[in-house]
Design a protein around this motif. Structure first.
Motif, PDB file in Angstrom:
ATOM      1  N   GLU A   1       7.172  -0.706   8.874  1.00  0.00           N
ATOM      2  CA  GLU A   1       7.353  -2.148   8.958  1.00  0.00           C
ATOM      3  C   GLU A   1       5.965  -2.810   8.922  1.00  0.00           C
ATOM      4  N   GLY A   2       5.002  -2.151   9.526  1.00  0.00           N
ATOM      5  CA  GLY A   2       3.661  -2.711   9.575  1.00  0.00           C
ATOM      6  C   GLY A   2       2.573  -1.660   9.652  1.00  0.00           C
ATOM      7  N   LEU A   3       1.436  -1.976   9.045  1.00  0.00           N
ATOM      8  CA  LEU A   3       0.227  -1.157   9.157  1.00  0.00           C
ATOM      9  C   LEU A   3      -0.879  -2.063   9.669  1.00  0.00           C
ATOM     10  N   LEU A   4      -1.567  -1.631  10.715  1.00  0.00           N
ATOM     11  CA  LEU A   4      -2.759  -2.349  11.171  1.00  0.00           C
ATOM     12  C   LEU A   4      -3.972  -1.489  10.828  1.00  0.00           C
ATOM     13  N   LEU A   5      -4.782  -1.987   9.911  1.00  0.00           N
ATOM     14  CA  LEU A   5      -5.927  -1.219   9.417  1.00  0.00           C
ATOM     15  C   LEU A   5      -7.198  -1.715  10.087  1.00  0.00           C
ATOM     16  N   ILE A   6      -7.862  -0.819  10.791  1.00  0.00           N
ATOM     17  CA  ILE A   6      -9.118  -1.160  11.468  1.00  0.00           C
ATOM     18  C   ILE A   6     -10.277  -0.665  10.614  1.00  0.00           C
ATOM     19  N   CYS A   7     -11.127  -1.607  10.173  1.00  0.00           N
ATOM     20  CA  CYS A   7     -12.248  -1.244   9.309  1.00  0.00           C
ATOM     21  C   CYS A   7     -13.475  -0.925  10.139  1.00  0.00           C
ATOM     22  N   GLY A   8     -13.937   0.314  10.050  1.00  0.00           N
ATOM     23  CA  GLY A   8     -15.176   0.700  10.719  1.00  0.00           C
ATOM     24  C   GLY A   8     -16.366   0.071  10.017  1.00  0.00           C
ATOM     25  N   ARG A   9     -17.461  -0.036  10.743  1.00  0.00           N
ATOM     26  CA  ARG A   9     -18.711  -0.583  10.198  1.00  0.00           C
ATOM     27  C   ARG A   9     -19.879   0.086  10.894  1.00  0.00           C
ATOM     28  N   TYR A  10     -21.090  -0.285  10.532  1.00  0.00           N
ATOM     29  CA  TYR A  10     -22.298   0.295  11.126  1.00  0.00           C
ATOM     30  C   TYR A  10     -22.251   1.808  11.015  1.00  0.00           C
TER      31      TYR A  10
ATOM     32  N   MET B   1       7.002  -5.563   4.152  1.00  0.00           N
ATOM     33  CA  MET B   1       6.034  -4.839   4.978  1.00  0.00           C
ATOM     34  C   MET B   1       4.816  -5.728   5.242  1.00  0.00           C
ATOM     35  N   THR B   2       4.300  -5.621   6.446  1.00  0.00           N
ATOM     36  CA  THR B   2       3.137  -6.435   6.814  1.00  0.00           C
ATOM     37  C   THR B   2       1.897  -5.550   6.974  1.00  0.00           C
ATOM     38  N   PHE B   3       0.817  -5.970   6.338  1.00  0.00           N
ATOM     39  CA  PHE B   3      -0.479  -5.311   6.505  1.00  0.00           C
ATOM     40  C   PHE B   3      -1.385  -6.249   7.300  1.00  0.00           C
ATOM     41  N   ASP B   4      -1.859  -5.790   8.444  1.00  0.00           N
ATOM     42  CA  ASP B   4      -2.856  -6.533   9.196  1.00  0.00           C
ATOM     43  C   ASP B   4      -4.180  -5.793   9.052  1.00  0.00           C
ATOM     44  N   VAL B   5      -5.236  -6.545   8.788  1.00  0.00           N
ATOM     45  CA  VAL B   5      -6.550  -5.925   8.604  1.00  0.00           C
ATOM     46  C   VAL B   5      -7.502  -6.508   9.628  1.00  0.00           C
ATOM     47  N   LEU B   6      -8.185  -5.632  10.341  1.00  0.00           N
ATOM     48  CA  LEU B   6      -9.163  -6.062  11.340  1.00  0.00           C
ATOM     49  C   LEU B   6     -10.558  -5.707  10.825  1.00  0.00           C
ATOM     50  N   THR B   7     -11.411  -6.745  10.695  1.00  0.00           N
ATOM     51  CA  THR B   7     -12.696  -6.556  10.016  1.00  0.00           C
ATOM     52  C   THR B   7     -13.725  -7.565  10.513  1.00  0.00           C
ATOM     53  N   ILE B   8     -15.022  -7.229  10.363  1.00  0.00           N
ATOM     54  CA  ILE B   8     -16.034  -8.254  10.627  1.00  0.00           C
ATOM     55  C   ILE B   8     -16.388  -8.994   9.327  1.00  0.00           C
ATOM     56  N   PHE B   9     -15.770  -8.597   8.203  1.00  0.00           N
ATOM     57  CA  PHE B   9     -15.981  -9.284   6.916  1.00  0.00           C
ATOM     58  C   PHE B   9     -14.674  -9.771   6.316  1.00  0.00           C
ATOM     59  N   PRO B  10     -14.018 -10.754   6.943  1.00  0.00           N
ATOM     60  CA  PRO B  10     -12.716 -11.206   6.421  1.00  0.00           C
ATOM     61  C   PRO B  10     -12.805 -11.748   4.982  1.00  0.00           C
ATOM     62  N   GLU B  11     -13.955 -12.313   4.613  1.00  0.00           N
ATOM     63  CA  GLU B  11     -14.111 -12.876   3.247  1.00  0.00           C
ATOM     64  C   GLU B  11     -13.967 -11.791   2.188  1.00  0.00           C
ATOM     65  N   PHE B  12     -14.289 -10.560   2.581  1.00  0.00           N
ATOM     66  CA  PHE B  12     -14.232  -9.466   1.627  1.00  0.00           C
ATOM     67  C   PHE B  12     -12.872  -9.383   0.933  1.00  0.00           C
ATOM     68  N   PHE B  13     -11.803  -9.717   1.662  1.00  0.00           N
ATOM     69  CA  PHE B  13     -10.448  -9.490   1.158  1.00  0.00           C
ATOM     70  C   PHE B  13      -9.913 -10.633   0.315  1.00  0.00           C
ATOM     71  N   ARG B  14     -10.707 -11.698   0.132  1.00  0.00           N
ATOM     72  CA  ARG B  14     -10.225 -12.802  -0.713  1.00  0.00           C
ATOM     73  C   ARG B  14      -9.983 -12.329  -2.131  1.00  0.00           C
ATOM     74  N   GLY B  15     -10.979 -11.652  -2.693  1.00  0.00           N
ATOM     75  CA  GLY B  15     -10.863 -11.193  -4.081  1.00  0.00           C
ATOM     76  C   GLY B  15      -9.702 -10.251  -4.353  1.00  0.00           C
TER      77      GLY B  15
ATOM     78  N   LEU C   1      -7.196   3.832  11.830  1.00  0.00           N
ATOM     79  CA  LEU C   1      -8.652   3.636  11.811  1.00  0.00           C
ATOM     80  C   LEU C   1      -9.194   4.226  10.518  1.00  0.00           C
ATOM     81  N   LEU C   2      -9.888   3.393   9.746  1.00  0.00           N
ATOM     82  CA  LEU C   2     -10.512   3.886   8.524  1.00  0.00           C
ATOM     83  C   LEU C   2     -11.893   4.380   8.867  1.00  0.00           C
ATOM     84  N   SER C   3     -12.123   5.685   8.661  1.00  0.00           N
ATOM     85  CA  SER C   3     -13.439   6.230   8.969  1.00  0.00           C
ATOM     86  C   SER C   3     -13.733   7.404   8.058  1.00  0.00           C
TER      87      SER C   3
END
Ligand code: 9D3
Length: 246
Positions: A106-115, A1-15, A86-88
């Motif tokens: 097969e895949g989840l595309l997770l959109i991270c809300g902000r502001y 399974m593939t997880f795609d994450v859309l974010t303005i803080f990609p570094e967040f997911f390193r840990g 959409l995560l909200s």
């Protein structure tokens, strides 16, 4: 399974995904996690992803343009086996039954809300689902995306070393036996004057089984009476101890 994450803080997911079960599953090829920087889909000099809300009000919103462009690049084709989420804070509550459902994808595309949020056209015309992880206020969708990925990933075949251990735990079991895990103890048998229950040291497996069941029900009554009340009220309950669509 593939997880795609859309974010303005990609570094967040390193840990979160470089350690533990998810990291091992990734290396074994059981799953793939791809993190995308939303700013890649901006075209102005300042790489703007946000703007002021129409009608006035506090704060900024994520603009729809970069989010749609990103989703259409990451997944040029939509299929029923791929879900855009959409995560909200306004979303439907994520729980173990949703996690189980999503293991079939097969895949989840997770959109991270902000502001202060995301332009509503993302929820209306792009996302298949709008999901919250609980009734508390986070500062963005990144922690929520990490929670969703962890909960789904560990259920995938080949992720937990022991395929059984995902089943025998809190929030699973049939509708007949909704309760949390029983309390557990390890050595020493006495710690600072507090003894582990004698039954558990007795070697009497029949008695141990009964003790565990009773202790689990008692602890559930004390900490999560809502789980037992759902059952007593005779409402329809799923395998996870949560109510299905009402
Ligand atoms: C305090 C601001 N809120 C009222 C004006 C609205 C609000 C905007 C943005 C509340 C939270 C957020 C950011 N949260 C998320 O993006 C989020 C979230 C959450 O806050 N709680 C539980 N699950 C999630 S998933 C995404």
């Amino acid at each position: 399974m593939t997880f795609d994450v859309l974010t303005i803080f990609p570094e967040f997911f390193r840990g979160p995904f470089e350690h533990g079960v998810v990291a091992r599953a990734r290396m074994a090829g059981a799953l793939d996690i791809r993190v995308h920087d939303l700013r890649r889909w901006t075209s102005d000099r300042h790489r703007t992803v946000d703007d002021r809300p129409f009608g006035g009000g506090e704060g900024m919103l994520l603009k729809p343009g970069p989010v749609f462009e990103a989703a259409e690049t990451i997944w040029p084709e939509r299929t029923p086996a791929r879900k855009i989420v959409l995560l909200s804070a306004q979303g439907r509550l994520f729980d173990q039954s949703v996690a189980r459902e999503w293991t079939a994808l097969e895949g989840l595309l997770l959109i991270c809300g902000r502001y202060e949020g995301v332009d509503e056209r993302v929820a209306e015309h792009l996302a298949d689902e709008e999901i919250s992880i609980g009734d508390y206020v986070l500062s963005g969708g990144e922690l929520a995306a990490a929670v969703v990925i962890d909960a789904v990933a560990r259920l995938l075949p080949g992720v937990l070393g022991n395929e059984e251990s995902a089943k025998n735990e809190s929030f699973s079991g049939t509708g007949e036996e909704i309760r949390l895990d029983c309390p557990q103890y390890t050595r020493p048998a006495e710690f600072r004057g507090w003894k582990a229950p004698e039954t558990l040291l007795s070697g009497n497996h029949e008695e141990i089984r009964r003790w565990r069941k009773l202790a689990a029900v008692e602890k559930t009554r004390r900490l999560r009476p809502d789980l037992l009340e759902r059952r007593l009220a005779g409402r329809e309950v799923s395998e996870t101890g949560t109510r299905e669509a009402q």
